[in-house]
Design an enzyme around this catalytic site. Structure first.
Site, short mmCIF file in Angstrom:
data_model
loop_
_atom_site.label_atom_id
_atom_site.label_comp_id
_atom_site.label_asym_id
_atom_site.label_seq_id
_atom_site.Cartn_x
_atom_site.Cartn_y
_atom_site.Cartn_z
CB THR A 21 7.52 4.90 38.42
OG1 THR A 21 7.53 3.49 37.14
CG2 THR A 21 6.94 4.98 39.35
CG ASP A 67 6.08 0.25 32.09
OD1 ASP A 67 5.38 0.28 33.22
OD2 ASP A 67 7.18 -0.47 31.50
CB SER A 68 10.65 3.12 30.04
OG SER A 68 11.13 1.58 31.11
CB SER A 69 8.97 -2.83 29.83
OG SER A 69 7.30 -2.77 30.34
CG ASP A 100 11.75 -0.56 34.06
OD1 ASP A 100 13.06 -0.41 34.97
OD2 ASP A 100 10.55 -1.01 34.11
CD GLN A 283 28.79 -12.94 31.59
OE1 GLN A 283 28.95 -13.26 33.19
NE2 GLN A 283 29.27 -14.05 30.89
N1 ASP Z 1 7.89 0.67 34.86
C1 ASP Z 1 8.29 1.29 34.87
C2 ASP Z 1 9.09 1.92 33.59
O1 ASP Z 1 9.92 1.58 33.09
C3 ASP Z 1 9.06 1.50 35.73
C4 ASP Z 1 9.70 3.08 36.28
O2 ASP Z 1 8.66 3.66 35.33
O3 ASP Z 1 10.23 3.23 36.97
O4 ASP Z 1 8.06 2.91 32.48
#
Ligand code: ASP
Length: 386
Positions: A21, A67-69, A100, A283
């Site tokens: 982000t 994007d880190s996902s 993320d 958990q």
């Molecule tokens: N979706 C973004 C990511 O993880 C969220 C962030 O950067 O905070 O790349």
């Protein structure tokens, strides 16, 4: 220029920019997406960057900003390689990435970078740099100062005025600026009117030479138990898997599960007989697993489940990937899973002050320093305040 400024100015840091982000801006559809060159240009425009109390730095922007996902072990290896090839040329490193999966990436790096003696600071932001009320500028500037001036020989995460041990962090908030927490370990430093570091909580400098473990075997799955879950699915998974290396069970409380459900215990026994390591985590965000507390937990322990103690899921899964990539024998992996190797685990009956044998041979000892001091940070801050 005063002496503290001189000291910081003499430092050199490398900023690795992977995406996330912080450097995103709206694309043609109005959704946020990374844009090549954009963040690096904005950083260079920052008035603070040229100040005497900021270090020299270089930004390395990756060809594909993501994007880190979309990040995984291959990207972590790439970051580790870049730190390795630039290790001697810089005093510290900053990694900018999305929030993320930052807790996973930074945990993985904490294991891969063996005998690390320089700070590696991960940061990112919840709001893009381009927004007026962004948290990006502060997170980045603080991360750069920490990378240049702290004597933390470990991988940290800098976010919202806290410096946390990377392998103790969890993303707790998807919308607030306090995105990360370290539920089982005190922050290594906090920012107020000064930056106060807890040197007594930081890892010791290593005796051995810095090396990078490039092999990760991330064939690890996480299963969260819920009341009434279908244990046949777990049995089928174990039965048909040909490649699974480890299974992390997120269990209730101190590591309890329905041990009266025999198919679940059978599936665990089958997993163990197939060479799959089974680790129990809690958990609950705070505290951890103690399989001996209740008979339910003991049944799982007897079936071959090992305790992940107070590790986060992020630390546990990346530690498994690191150990499975490093060792071929199950005994070593099981042994080191229960030993504190990077400060990621409070060993049972031991405080974090103890040293493990593994640390002495392979990685920096997790013993912590004996003095508490606000040191360089506090000095720097008071100079700035003056
Ligand atoms: N979706 C973004 C990511 O993880 C969220 C962030 O950067 O905070 O790349």
């Amino acid at each position: 220029m005063n002496s503290m400024s001189n000291m910081v100015r003499e430092k050199k840091i490398l900023v690795l920019y992977t995406g996330g982000t912080m450097g995103m801006k709206p694309d043609a559809n109005g959704s946020l997406a990374p844009s090549k060159g954009y963040l690096t240009e904005r950083i260079m425009e920052l008035p603070e960057i040229g100040r005497d109390d900021m270090p020299h730095f270089k930004v390395k922007e990756y060809d594909e900003l993501i994007d880190s996902s979309c990040m995984g072990p291959q990207h972590w290896i790439c970051i580790a390689n870049d730190i390795e090839s630039n290790y001697n040329a810089y005093d510290g490193f900053v990694v900018i990435m999305g929030t993320d999966t930052m807790a996973y990436a930074s945990s993985a790096l904490s294991f891969m970078l063996e005998n690390l003696s320089k700070p590696v600071v991960f940061t990112g932001s919840q709001i893009p740099f381009a927004q007026v009320y962004t948290d990006a500028r502060r997170n980045l500037l603080v991360a750069m100062i920490v990378a240049a001036t702290s004597d933390f020989p470990e991988v940290c995460l800098c976010f919202n005025d806290k410096i946390l041990r990377a392998n103790r962090t969890v993303k707790m908030n998807s919308i607030g600026l306090d995105a990360f927490d370290s539920p089982n370990y005190h922050p290594l430093a906090t920012l107020g009117t000064s930056i106060r570091q807890r040197k007594d909580l930081v890892l010791c400098h290593p005796k051995g030479e810095f090396t990078v473990s490039h092999n990760l075997d991330a064939k690890v799955i996480v299963i969260k138990l819920v009341p009434g879950f279908d244990d046949e699915s777990i049995s089928a998974l174990v039965k048909h898997s040909t490649s699974l290396k480890a299974m992390v069970l997120e269990m209730y409380g101190t590591g309890n599960g329905p041990s009266k459900k025999l198919p679940l215990l059978d599936a665990i026994r089958l997993a163990r007989s197939k060479g799959i390591i089974v680790v129990a985590l809690s958990q609950c965000a705070r505290g951890g697993v103690s399989l001996e507390t209740y008979s339910m937990g003991r049944d799982f322990s007897n079936a071959g489940v090992i305790s992940g103690g107070d590790m986060t899921t992020e630390a546990c899964t990346t530690k498994l990937a690191y150990l499975c990539g490093k060792f071929t024998d199950m005994e070593s992996i099981i042994y080191y899973m229960s030993v504190n190797i990077r400060g990621e685990l409070t060993e049972k009956g031991m405080s974090h002050l103890r040293t493990s044998s593994y640390q002495e041979s392979v990685v920096p000892t997790p013993t912590v320093r004996s003095t508490e001091s606000s040191g360089v940070f506090a000095n720097l801050s008071s100079q700035n305040d003056a």
